[in-house]
Design a protein around this motif. Structure first.
Motif, mmCIF file in Angstrom:
data_model
loop_
_atom_site.group_PDB
_atom_site.id
_atom_site.type_symbol
_atom_site.label_atom_id
_atom_site.label_comp_id
_atom_site.label_asym_id
_atom_site.label_seq_id
_atom_site.Cartn_x
_atom_site.Cartn_y
_atom_site.Cartn_z
ATOM 1 N N ALA A 236 -4.080 -2.553 13.922
ATOM 2 C CA ALA A 236 -5.207 -1.635 14.134
ATOM 3 C C ALA A 236 -5.951 -1.950 15.424
ATOM 4 N N LEU B 235 -2.441 4.087 10.036
ATOM 5 C CA LEU B 235 -2.518 3.662 8.639
ATOM 6 C C LEU B 235 -3.284 2.351 8.525
ATOM 7 N N ALA B 236 -3.016 1.420 9.448
ATOM 8 C CA ALA B 236 -3.722 0.133 9.440
ATOM 9 C C ALA B 236 -5.203 0.309 9.719
ATOM 10 N N ALA B 237 -5.551 1.371 10.460
ATOM 11 C CA ALA B 237 -6.958 1.653 10.767
ATOM 12 C C ALA B 237 -7.611 2.530 9.709
ATOM 13 N N ASP B 238 -6.924 2.700 8.570
ATOM 14 C CA ASP B 238 -7.455 3.486 7.441
ATOM 15 C C ASP B 238 -7.675 4.950 7.817
ATOM 16 N N ARG B 239 -6.683 5.506 8.514
ATOM 17 C CA ARG B 239 -6.694 6.939 8.854
ATOM 18 C C ARG B 239 -5.386 7.555 8.359
ATOM 19 N N PRO B 240 -5.195 7.576 7.018
ATOM 20 C CA PRO B 240 -3.896 7.956 6.451
ATOM 21 C C PRO B 240 -3.480 9.395 6.709
ATOM 22 N N GLU B 241 -4.416 10.319 6.715
ATOM 23 C CA GLU B 241 -4.036 11.719 6.928
ATOM 24 C C GLU B 241 -3.470 11.919 8.339
#
Length: 397
Positions: A246, A272-278
């Motif tokens: 991230a 994804l690692a930065a918590d932005r899955p969409e």
């Protein structure tokens, strides 16, 4: 001297002058000024020149061309075509065949070098090896230090593909000696990239990052083509293995904007690692067929990791089939610039994800062997940890 960008700009200026004059003879002269070999591409990654393709096609229809001119025009056409265009490889082979009939060693060396840039020694060793042998013969037959260097460099690539880093280093030391003696500074700078690659393989990640930054800066100062994609891929692979992906999301997003849809998996994993899955799923969904080049085994390995992260069995099965013929490699090592991990490690992870633990076990054992060849404790630790995490062996599965 490795100043590819200024050389290309000078040639393009000559082409523009010739176009303004409307003279085919001047256009031919401008395009056939490129007579020196380069180990790396002479355009930005995934770049092409449709205008040059059309123009070169017309020039090649000229009846009174000398064979040497025709050969150099074919060499330029192969370079101008898109990497995904099958004509590029066909035209590059035509240039080599014509150079053989002309009987000029330097011309044959130039076209062989250009063709070797089009063929990857990991993906097509049966084609790469005889071309390397022919280039070595050319280098021995005439006084051309650049071809002697190129022969040693391609021999190092072959050694890396065979998991023989000691022989690889001997070849590169020989190449460095040639570069120093004849002041081939651009070639010497290119060979420096094996230092971060070896540090990546052996888990010395901070050293790898320092060496990479230094080598890329030197190449950029010397006028090499844009290396932002290579640098971004290398830094992303390092951070992924450190569990810090991230942190480099801004870098990877900038590279993604420049080269999309290439390198979608690493970008998606970083999101994804930065918590932005969409956003991550949207980027991963834009994947396209991988270019069959020096980065293929790395990008496929990253795509496999992303497929597992997103729970995508269809993508995972596709990557597994693509990587299976490369199972004995350290992913990307033959690039002599960056490496990810043993292809067998990715295959093991994919096989386990697809519910095939016995296949996974075999792959992880292969990964241990590749790790030992590269003196890589972190690769070995990852493979042994994955083995320990598998269920007990069964007769099927």
């Amino acid at each position: 001297m490795g100043a590819i960008v200024p050389a290309r700009e000078a040639q393009q200026q000559a082409v523009r002058v010739a176009r303004a004059e409307g003279r085919a003879d001047l256009l031919t002269a401008a395009y056939t000024t490129w007579t020196e070999p380069t180990p790396w591409r002479v355009r930005a990654y995934a770049d092409s020149d449709p205008e040059a393709v059309e123009e070169l096609g017309r020039l090649l229809e000229t009846r009174d061309l000398a064979d040497r001119q025709r050969c150099l025009l074919l060499d330029q056409l192969a370079d101008a075509l898109d990497d995904t265009d099958p004509r590029a490889l066909t035209v590059a082979y035509q240039a080599v065949e014509l150079a053989r009939t002309v009987g000029e060693p330097r011309l044959r060396g130039l076209t062989l070098t250009s063709l070797l840039r089009r063929i990857d020694c990991e993906l097509d060793p049966a084609a790469y090896l005889p071309l390397h042998e022919e280039l070595t013969e050319v280098a021995a037959a005439q006084d051309g230090p650049e071809y002697s260097w190129m022969s040693a460099y391609t021999a190092a690539r072959i050694a890396a593909a065979r998991n023989d880093p000691e022989h690889m280093e001997r070849c590169l030391v020989r190449a460095d000696g040639i570069a120093r003696t004849y002041e081939l500074q651009g070639a010497f700078a290119v060979a420096r990239l094996r230092r971060p690659m070896l540090a990546m393989a052996q888990g010395r990640f901070e050293e790898a990052e320092r060496e990479l930054g230094s080598a890329v800066a030197e190449l950029r100062a010397r006028g090499a083509v844009d290396l932002s994609g290579l640098a971004g891929l290398a830094i992303g692979c390092i951070r992924l293995q450190q569990g810090r992906l991230a942190e480099v999301l801004p870098v990877l997003l900038a590279v993604w904007e420049q080269y999309q849809p290439h390198n979608e998996a690493l970008t998606a994993l970083a999101l994804l690692a930065a918590d932005r899955p969409e956003e991550a799923r949207e980027v991963f969904g834009r994947r396209a067929p991988l270019l069959r080049d020096f980065a293929y085994s790395i990008l496929a390995g990253l795509r496999g990791a992303a497929a597992i992260a997103f729970g995508d069995r269809e993508a995972a099965a596709e990557v597994y089939a693509d990587l299976l013929p490369l199972r004995g490699l350290a992913g990307g090592a033959s690039s002599l610039s960056l490496v990810f991990r043993p292809v067998a490690q990715t295959l093991g992870d994919l096989a386990r994800f697809l519910g095939r633990p016995n296949d996974a076990r075999n792959h992880y054992h292969d990964a241990v062997r590749v790790a030992a060849a590269w003196d890589s404790p972190h690769w070995e630790a990852a493979a042994r940890a994955a083995l320990a995490d598998l269920p007990a062996a069964s007769a099927s599965g």
